[in-house]
Design a protein around this motif. Structure first.
Motif, PDB file in Angstrom:
ATOM      1  N   TYR A   1      69.807   7.711 -31.321  1.00  0.00           N
ATOM      2  CA  TYR A   1      70.361   7.591 -29.979  1.00  0.00           C
ATOM      3  C   TYR A   1      70.429   8.961 -29.300  1.00  0.00           C
ATOM      4  O   TYR A   1      70.065   9.109 -28.133  1.00  0.00           O
ATOM      5  CB  TYR A   1      71.763   6.963 -30.038  1.00  0.00           C
ATOM      6  N   ALA A   2      70.870   9.975 -30.040  1.00  0.00           N
ATOM      7  CA  ALA A   2      70.953  11.327 -29.476  1.00  0.00           C
ATOM      8  C   ALA A   2      69.567  11.841 -29.100  1.00  0.00           C
ATOM      9  O   ALA A   2      69.396  12.486 -28.061  1.00  0.00           O
ATOM     10  CB  ALA A   2      71.629  12.263 -30.474  1.00  0.00           C
ATOM     11  N   GLU A   3      68.578  11.562 -29.939  1.00  0.00           N
ATOM     12  CA  GLU A   3      67.213  12.010 -29.646  1.00  0.00           C
ATOM     13  C   GLU A   3      66.664  11.321 -28.401  1.00  0.00           C
ATOM     14  O   GLU A   3      66.058  11.959 -27.541  1.00  0.00           O
ATOM     15  CB  GLU A   3      66.303  11.730 -30.840  1.00  0.00           C
ATOM     16  N   LEU A   4      66.891  10.020 -28.273  1.00  0.00           N
ATOM     17  CA  LEU A   4      66.434   9.309 -27.084  1.00  0.00           C
ATOM     18  C   LEU A   4      67.134   9.819 -25.822  1.00  0.00           C
ATOM     19  O   LEU A   4      66.512   9.958 -24.769  1.00  0.00           O
ATOM     20  CB  LEU A   4      66.671   7.806 -27.238  1.00  0.00           C
ATOM     21  N   ALA A   5      68.403  10.119 -25.931  1.00  0.00           N
ATOM     22  CA  ALA A   5      69.132  10.673 -24.788  1.00  0.00           C
ATOM     23  C   ALA A   5      68.567  12.041 -24.415  1.00  0.00           C
ATOM     24  O   ALA A   5      68.397  12.360 -23.229  1.00  0.00           O
ATOM     25  CB  ALA A   5      70.621  10.770 -25.106  1.00  0.00           C
ATOM     26  N   ALA A   6      68.267  12.867 -25.408  1.00  0.00           N
ATOM     27  CA  ALA A   6      67.711  14.201 -25.145  1.00  0.00           C
ATOM     28  C   ALA A   6      66.338  14.100 -24.483  1.00  0.00           C
ATOM     29  O   ALA A   6      66.032  14.847 -23.556  1.00  0.00           O
ATOM     30  CB  ALA A   6      67.624  14.999 -26.443  1.00  0.00           C
ATOM     31  N   VAL A   7      65.507  13.171 -24.933  1.00  0.00           N
ATOM     32  CA  VAL A   7      64.186  12.981 -24.336  1.00  0.00           C
ATOM     33  C   VAL A   7      64.332  12.571 -22.876  1.00  0.00           C
ATOM     34  O   VAL A   7      63.614  13.069 -21.999  1.00  0.00           O
ATOM     35  CB  VAL A   7      63.365  11.932 -25.125  1.00  0.00           C
ATOM     36  N   GLY A   8      65.266  11.694 -22.592  1.00  0.00           N
ATOM     37  CA  GLY A   8      65.503  11.276 -21.212  1.00  0.00           C
ATOM     38  C   GLY A   8      65.950  12.429 -20.334  1.00  0.00           C
ATOM     39  O   GLY A   8      65.490  12.581 -19.193  1.00  0.00           O
ATOM     40  N   ILE A   9      66.816  13.263 -20.838  1.00  0.00           N
ATOM     41  CA  ILE A   9      67.302  14.417 -20.076  1.00  0.00           C
ATOM     42  C   ILE A   9      66.169  15.409 -19.829  1.00  0.00           C
ATOM     43  O   ILE A   9      65.995  15.904 -18.716  1.00  0.00           O
ATOM     44  CB  ILE A   9      68.483  15.086 -20.805  1.00  0.00           C
ATOM     45  N   VAL A  10      65.387  15.703 -20.858  1.00  0.00           N
ATOM     46  CA  VAL A  10      64.269  16.647 -20.709  1.00  0.00           C
ATOM     47  C   VAL A  10      63.246  16.109 -19.703  1.00  0.00           C
ATOM     48  O   VAL A  10      62.743  16.848 -18.854  1.00  0.00           O
ATOM     49  CB  VAL A  10      63.605  16.924 -22.078  1.00  0.00           C
ATOM     50  N   THR A  11      62.951  14.832 -19.765  1.00  0.00           N
ATOM     51  CA  THR A  11      62.006  14.226 -18.832  1.00  0.00           C
ATOM     52  C   THR A  11      62.510  14.327 -17.398  1.00  0.00           C
ATOM     53  O   THR A  11      61.746  14.660 -16.485  1.00  0.00           O
ATOM     54  CB  THR A  11      61.757  12.747 -19.196  1.00  0.00           C
ATOM     55  N   THR A  12      63.787  14.082 -17.204  1.00  0.00           N
ATOM     56  CA  THR A  12      64.370  14.178 -15.865  1.00  0.00           C
ATOM     57  C   THR A  12      64.307  15.602 -15.338  1.00  0.00           C
ATOM     58  O   THR A  12      63.931  15.832 -14.181  1.00  0.00           O
ATOM     59  CB  THR A  12      65.832  13.693 -15.890  1.00  0.00           C
ATOM     60  N   VAL A  13      64.637  16.572 -16.167  1.00  0.00           N
ATOM     61  CA  VAL A  13      64.605  17.975 -15.739  1.00  0.00           C
ATOM     62  C   VAL A  13      63.184  18.396 -15.404  1.00  0.00           C
ATOM     63  O   VAL A  13      62.947  19.035 -14.371  1.00  0.00           O
ATOM     64  CB  VAL A  13      65.220  18.883 -16.824  1.00  0.00           C
ATOM     65  N   ARG A  14      62.228  18.042 -16.231  1.00  0.00           N
ATOM     66  CA  ARG A  14      60.823  18.397 -15.954  1.00  0.00           C
ATOM     67  C   ARG A  14      60.330  17.742 -14.679  1.00  0.00           C
ATOM     68  O   ARG A  14      59.622  18.358 -13.885  1.00  0.00           O
ATOM     69  CB  ARG A  14      59.929  17.992 -17.124  1.00  0.00           C
ATOM     70  N   SER A  15      60.688  16.488 -14.473  1.00  0.00           N
ATOM     71  CA  SER A  15      60.257  15.777 -13.273  1.00  0.00           C
ATOM     72  C   SER A  15      60.842  16.431 -12.028  1.00  0.00           C
ATOM     73  O   SER A  15      60.148  16.602 -11.030  1.00  0.00           O
ATOM     74  CB  SER A  15      60.690  14.319 -13.345  1.00  0.00           C
ATOM     75  N   GLU A  16      62.125  16.808 -12.075  1.00  0.00           N
ATOM     76  CA  GLU A  16      62.747  17.459 -10.925  1.00  0.00           C
ATOM     77  C   GLU A  16      62.110  18.814 -10.658  1.00  0.00           C
ATOM     78  O   GLU A  16      61.894  19.188  -9.506  1.00  0.00           O
ATOM     79  CB  GLU A  16      64.252  17.613 -11.149  1.00  0.00           C
ATOM     80  N   THR A  17      61.788  19.556 -11.716  1.00  0.00           N
ATOM     81  CA  THR A  17      61.154  20.861 -11.559  1.00  0.00           C
ATOM     82  C   THR A  17      59.768  20.697 -10.952  1.00  0.00           C
ATOM     83  O   THR A  17      59.391  21.420 -10.036  1.00  0.00           O
ATOM     84  CB  THR A  17      61.056  21.577 -12.918  1.00  0.00           C
ATOM     85  N   ARG A  18      58.997  19.732 -11.468  1.00  0.00           N
ATOM     86  CA  ARG A  18      57.649  19.491 -10.960  1.00  0.00           C
ATOM     87  C   ARG A  18      57.721  19.031  -9.507  1.00  0.00           C
ATOM     88  O   ARG A  18      56.942  19.475  -8.667  1.00  0.00           O
ATOM     89  CB  ARG A  18      56.937  18.436 -11.798  1.00  0.00           C
ATOM     90  N   THR A  19      58.653  18.149  -9.194  1.00  0.00           N
ATOM     91  CA  THR A  19      58.793  17.645  -7.835  1.00  0.00           C
ATOM     92  C   THR A  19      59.128  18.773  -6.872  1.00  0.00           C
ATOM     93  O   THR A  19      58.585  18.835  -5.767  1.00  0.00           O
ATOM     94  CB  THR A  19      59.879  16.552  -7.777  1.00  0.00           C
ATOM     95  N   LYS A  20      59.979  19.688  -7.290  1.00  0.00           N
ATOM     96  CA  LYS A  20      60.347  20.820  -6.434  1.00  0.00           C
ATOM     97  C   LYS A  20      59.132  21.711  -6.188  1.00  0.00           C
ATOM     98  O   LYS A  20      58.887  22.144  -5.068  1.00  0.00           O
ATOM     99  CB  LYS A  20      61.479  21.617  -7.080  1.00  0.00           C
ATOM    100  N   ARG A  21      58.367  21.985  -7.244  1.00  0.00           N
ATOM    101  CA  ARG A  21      57.175  22.820  -7.113  1.00  0.00           C
ATOM    102  C   ARG A  21      56.143  22.149  -6.207  1.00  0.00           C
ATOM    103  O   ARG A  21      55.548  22.786  -5.337  1.00  0.00           O
ATOM    104  CB  ARG A  21      56.563  23.097  -8.483  1.00  0.00           C
ATOM    105  N   VAL A  22      55.930  20.851  -6.391  1.00  0.00           N
ATOM    106  CA  VAL A  22      54.976  20.117  -5.567  1.00  0.00           C
ATOM    107  C   VAL A  22      55.435  20.118  -4.113  1.00  0.00           C
ATOM    108  O   VAL A  22      54.629  20.321  -3.205  1.00  0.00           O
ATOM    109  CB  VAL A  22      54.788  18.669  -6.084  1.00  0.00           C
ATOM    110  N   SER A  23      56.710  19.943  -3.890  1.00  0.00           N
ATOM    111  CA  SER A  23      57.244  19.956  -2.531  1.00  0.00           C
ATOM    112  C   SER A  23      57.006  21.306  -1.864  1.00  0.00           C
ATOM    113  O   SER A  23      56.612  21.371  -0.688  1.00  0.00           O
ATOM    114  CB  SER A  23      58.739  19.637  -2.564  1.00  0.00           C
ATOM    115  N   GLU A  24      57.215  22.379  -2.604  1.00  0.00           N
ATOM    116  CA  GLU A  24      56.964  23.722  -2.058  1.00  0.00           C
ATOM    117  C   GLU A  24      55.477  23.938  -1.795  1.00  0.00           C
ATOM    118  O   GLU A  24      55.110  24.531  -0.772  1.00  0.00           O
ATOM    119  CB  GLU A  24      57.488  24.785  -3.025  1.00  0.00           C
ATOM    120  N   ASP A  25      54.621  23.442  -2.690  1.00  0.00           N
ATOM    121  CA  ASP A  25      53.171  23.562  -2.494  1.00  0.00           C
ATOM    122  C   ASP A  25      52.716  22.782  -1.265  1.00  0.00           C
ATOM    123  O   ASP A  25      51.873  23.252  -0.500  1.00  0.00           O
ATOM    124  CB  ASP A  25      52.409  23.087  -3.734  1.00  0.00           C
TER     125      ASP A  25
END
Length: 143
Positions: free
Chosen positions: A31-55
């Motif tokens: 359960y902890a591993e699945l929660a961590a994967v979800g958090i990492v995916t969300t952070v990466r998606s937000e970072t990518r979205t911000k970079r794409v928005s700036e581009d």
């Protein structure tokens, strides 16, 4: 603690073995591993979205500069436009949202045509084209 005293302690409970504790530990770790994967995916998606928005913002600003004429354009601006267009296309191609793959393909095609133009007038016409106008509208919705 109060919940334990009120709900669990008054009732008889079975004996737990080492296997029960091991199984509980395994479930907790999964359960902890699945929660961590979800958090990492969300952070990466937000970072990518911000970079794409700036581009996207930078691409549209450079395109606006080209559209206004040669006085506002630096020598490497056309190369920057092509790089940004391809970078945006690569980033949105991988997004799970529907329609982004089609936009990425159209943007890549447009970037190839823009790069193929030999002179400033041809590039200015590419920026003023209906295709680029539609792409700009689609990209603005992704920002």
């Amino acid at each position: 603690m109060a919940a334990y005293i009120v709900f669990i302690a008054p009732h008889p409970h079975p004996e737990f073995t080492v296997a029960d504790f091991a199984l509980g530990t395994v479930y907790s770790l999964l359960y902890a591993e699945l929660a961590a994967v979800g958090i990492v995916t969300t952070v990466r998606s937000e970072t990518r979205t911000k970079r794409v928005s700036e581009d996207i913002k930078e691409l549209l600003e450079l395109a606006k500069g080209i559209e206004q004429g040669t006085r506002n354009v630096e020598e490497d601006t056309p190369e920057k436009v092509v790089q940004l267009a391809r970078s945006i296309a690569d980033s949105i191609r991988e997004e799970p949202a529907s329609g982004t793959k089609e936009i990425a393909e159209r943007l890549t095609t447009w970037a190839d045509e823009f790069e193929g133009e030999d002179d400033f007038i041809g590039r200015e016409e590419q920026i003023g084209s209906d295709e680029f106008s539609e792409l700009a509208n689609d990209l603005c919705t992704l920002r």
